[in-house]
Enzyme design. Structure first.
Site, mmCIF file in Angstrom:
data_model
loop_
_atom_site.group_PDB
_atom_site.id
_atom_site.type_symbol
_atom_site.label_atom_id
_atom_site.label_comp_id
_atom_site.label_asym_id
_atom_site.label_seq_id
_atom_site.Cartn_x
_atom_site.Cartn_y
_atom_site.Cartn_z
ATOM 1 N N HIS A 68 1.013 -1.133 0.009
ATOM 2 C CA HIS A 68 0.319 -0.091 -0.113
ATOM 3 C C HIS A 68 0.616 1.188 0.202
ATOM 4 O O HIS A 68 1.906 1.853 0.923
ATOM 5 C CB HIS A 68 -0.321 0.855 1.143
ATOM 6 C CG HIS A 68 -0.147 -0.042 2.298
ATOM 7 N ND1 HIS A 68 -0.166 1.018 3.336
ATOM 8 C CD2 HIS A 68 -0.034 -1.141 3.798
ATOM 9 C CE1 HIS A 68 0.576 0.567 4.451
ATOM 10 N NE2 HIS A 68 0.666 -0.647 4.061
ATOM 11 N N ASP A 70 -0.981 4.213 1.020
ATOM 12 C CA ASP A 70 -1.490 5.359 1.598
ATOM 13 C C ASP A 70 -0.497 4.764 3.363
ATOM 14 O O ASP A 70 -0.073 3.933 3.552
ATOM 15 C CB ASP A 70 -2.587 4.796 1.745
ATOM 16 C CG ASP A 70 -3.272 3.479 2.079
ATOM 17 O OD1 ASP A 70 -2.435 2.735 1.517
ATOM 18 O OD2 ASP A 70 -4.177 3.597 3.233
ATOM 19 N N ASP A 99 6.072 1.762 6.848
ATOM 20 C CA ASP A 99 4.780 0.815 6.468
ATOM 21 C C ASP A 99 4.546 1.771 5.589
ATOM 22 O O ASP A 99 3.384 2.526 5.819
ATOM 23 C CB ASP A 99 4.395 1.188 7.783
ATOM 24 C CG ASP A 99 2.520 0.102 7.779
ATOM 25 O OD1 ASP A 99 2.378 -0.342 6.520
ATOM 26 O OD2 ASP A 99 2.112 0.288 8.730
ATOM 27 N N GLU A 132 -5.475 1.297 2.400
ATOM 28 C CA GLU A 132 -5.216 -0.629 3.899
ATOM 29 C C GLU A 132 -4.767 0.403 5.215
ATOM 30 O O GLU A 132 -5.706 -0.738 6.276
ATOM 31 C CB GLU A 132 -3.031 -0.751 3.322
ATOM 32 C CG GLU A 132 -3.374 -2.527 3.551
ATOM 33 C CD GLU A 132 -2.825 -1.909 5.642
ATOM 34 O OE1 GLU A 132 -2.670 -3.232 6.223
ATOM 35 O OE2 GLU A 132 -2.491 -1.276 5.828
ATOM 36 N N GLU A 161 4.290 -5.934 4.055
ATOM 37 C CA GLU A 161 4.617 -5.105 5.410
ATOM 38 C C GLU A 161 5.286 -5.218 6.224
ATOM 39 O O GLU A 161 5.887 -7.052 6.226
ATOM 40 C CB GLU A 161 3.747 -5.380 6.285
ATOM 41 C CG GLU A 161 1.644 -5.726 5.646
ATOM 42 C CD GLU A 161 1.159 -4.341 6.125
ATOM 43 O OE1 GLU A 161 1.940 -3.216 6.727
ATOM 44 O OE2 GLU A 161 0.971 -3.743 5.265
ATOM 45 N N HIS A 346 3.931 3.447 12.130
ATOM 46 C CA HIS A 346 2.785 4.319 12.963
ATOM 47 C C HIS A 346 3.562 5.374 13.828
ATOM 48 O O HIS A 346 2.709 6.352 14.456
ATOM 49 C CB HIS A 346 1.904 3.745 13.677
ATOM 50 C CG HIS A 346 0.936 3.349 12.112
ATOM 51 N ND1 HIS A 346 0.053 2.280 12.410
ATOM 52 C CD2 HIS A 346 1.259 2.011 11.333
ATOM 53 C CE1 HIS A 346 -0.671 2.194 11.177
ATOM 54 N NE2 HIS A 346 0.284 1.995 10.489
HETATM 55 ZN ZN LIG Z 1 1.283 -1.357 5.966
#
Ligand SMILES: [Zn+2]
Length: 373
Positions: A68, A70, A99, A132, A161, A346
């Site tokens: 992904h 995003d 990520d 995602e 991932e 994150h």
């Molecule tokens: Zn991810």
């Protein structure tokens, strides 16, 4: 021959502020890089979400990479602009560095390395979504349906991932648990606490139902999954009075479940237990993912051997963590996940060491060589 450097493409991707559902040009950059390598790129926007599928080669074996573009919002407190692709002290900093824009760039570099020797010895494809980190309804699941309709079924799919806790090569994910959310409202009859026979206390009914739901473990786990877990995450009555039996009581729970269960089976179980304790109740259930497992076998062995050869570490096979888009791909073909170290994902100052990014490109190159020998 050295694997091409994934850093420039990773930086270009990081400079796009593609916080879900925005794309901010990220997939244009990726599409251009893939077209330059000879891939046929198909853009697949659904409800304003950018997705793309790219393929080179028309023969088997067909190896797909999924990921992904995003990212989650950066939040405050960064030491560098989260969308500048800054390299400092040998680390690439930015939202999406691990990520998982870094992994996408590493895969493209690995494809380029494979194609330096001529046309692919089979087919390589990429399934990339911009949805995602959000609700994931207009991303991978839609592209999987599109591929299934066209009978375009990869032999194997690798999701990029971040899977490694501390060092590249530690963990391959071969499955993920399912997840179910349930909201319960139990209705009673409001009344005076001194005259309970004239009322019907919904709190007692709710607590009895929750006690039964949590009394026994759902299972004891499997060879590949830890035991399923039901967690009550909220109980709300909102009753400020000490002398009033309230009219209703609410609760919320989440279940992370292994492949001994299905979402529908657990929903029926909750429904049945609740009905036994409360004849007037509402139950709202959302299944955000079913569990999947790619059973260890020749394909997983091949993946593991390639990563061992490239990193010098034999990866552990694991099914922990939250859900990922691999749950949708499992409907289409065998799928496993391997990417960067996820320690900063994150977080503020998400980053990947440039050396690790290049090592992932080498590992992906070995994976491609193993699947397209
Ligand atoms: Zn991810």
């Amino acid at each position: 021959m050295a694997t091409p450097d994934p850093l420039p493409l990773a930086q270009d991707l990081l400079r796009c502020a593609s916080v879900t559902p925005a794309d901010a040009g990220a997939q244009d950059i990726l599409a251009e890089a893939l077209a330059a390598l000879g891939f046929t790129v198909t853009r697949l926007p659904f409800n304003g979400i950018a997705n793309l599928y790219a393929r080179i080669g028309d023969r088997a074996p067909h190896l797909c990479f999924a990921g992904h573009t995003d990212v989650v919002p950066p939040g405050a407190g960064w030491s560098a602009d989260p969308f500048a692709g800054t390299v400092a002290d040998g680390r690439l900093i930015g939202r999406g560095a691990c990520d998982m824009k870094g992994a996408i760039a590493a895969w493209v570099a690995a494809c380029e390395a494979h194609l330096q020797a001529g046309p692919p010895r089979g087919s390589l494809s990429l399934l990339i979504t911009g949805d995602e980190e959000g609700v994931a309804t207009d991303g991978t699941t839609r592209v999987v349906d599109w591929l299934a309709d066209r009978h375009e079924i990869p032999d194997f799919c690798l999701v990029g991932e971040p899977t490694n806790p501390a060092r590249l090569g530690e963990v391959i994910k071969i499955g993920r648990r399912g997840s179910l959310n349930a909201r319960i409202v139990v209705h009673g009859t409001q009344g005076h606490v001194a005259y309970p026979h004239l009322a019907d206390n919904p709190v007692h009914r709710l607590l009895a139902a929750l006690a039964e739901l949590t009394a026994e473990p759902l299972d004891t786990g499997t060879d590949w999954f830890e035991p399923s877990s039901l967690q009550v995450v909220g109980i709300d009555v909102d009753n400020p009075a000490m002398n009033v039996i309230p009219a209703q009581a609410r609760a919320a729970l989440n279940i992370r479940f292994n492949d001994r269960h299905t979402g529908a089976g657990l929903a029926a179980h909750i429904h049945e237990v609740l009905a036994r304790h409360a004849d007037r109740a509402e139950l709202d259930i959302a299944i955000s993912g079913e569990p999947f497992l790619t059973a260890p076998g020749p394909a997983v062995d091949r993946l593991r051997a390639a990563i061992t050869q490239a990193t010098g570490i034999t990866p552990r096979l694991d099914t922990g963590g939250g859900t990922s888009d691999a749950r949708f791909i499992a409907r289409l073909c065998p799928v496993a996940e391997f990417g960067l170290v996820g320690a900063t994902m994150h977080k503020t100052d998400e980053a990947v060491p440039v050396a690790e990014l290049r090592a992932l490109a080498d590992a992906y190159r070995a994976v491609i060589a193993a699947f397209l020998p």
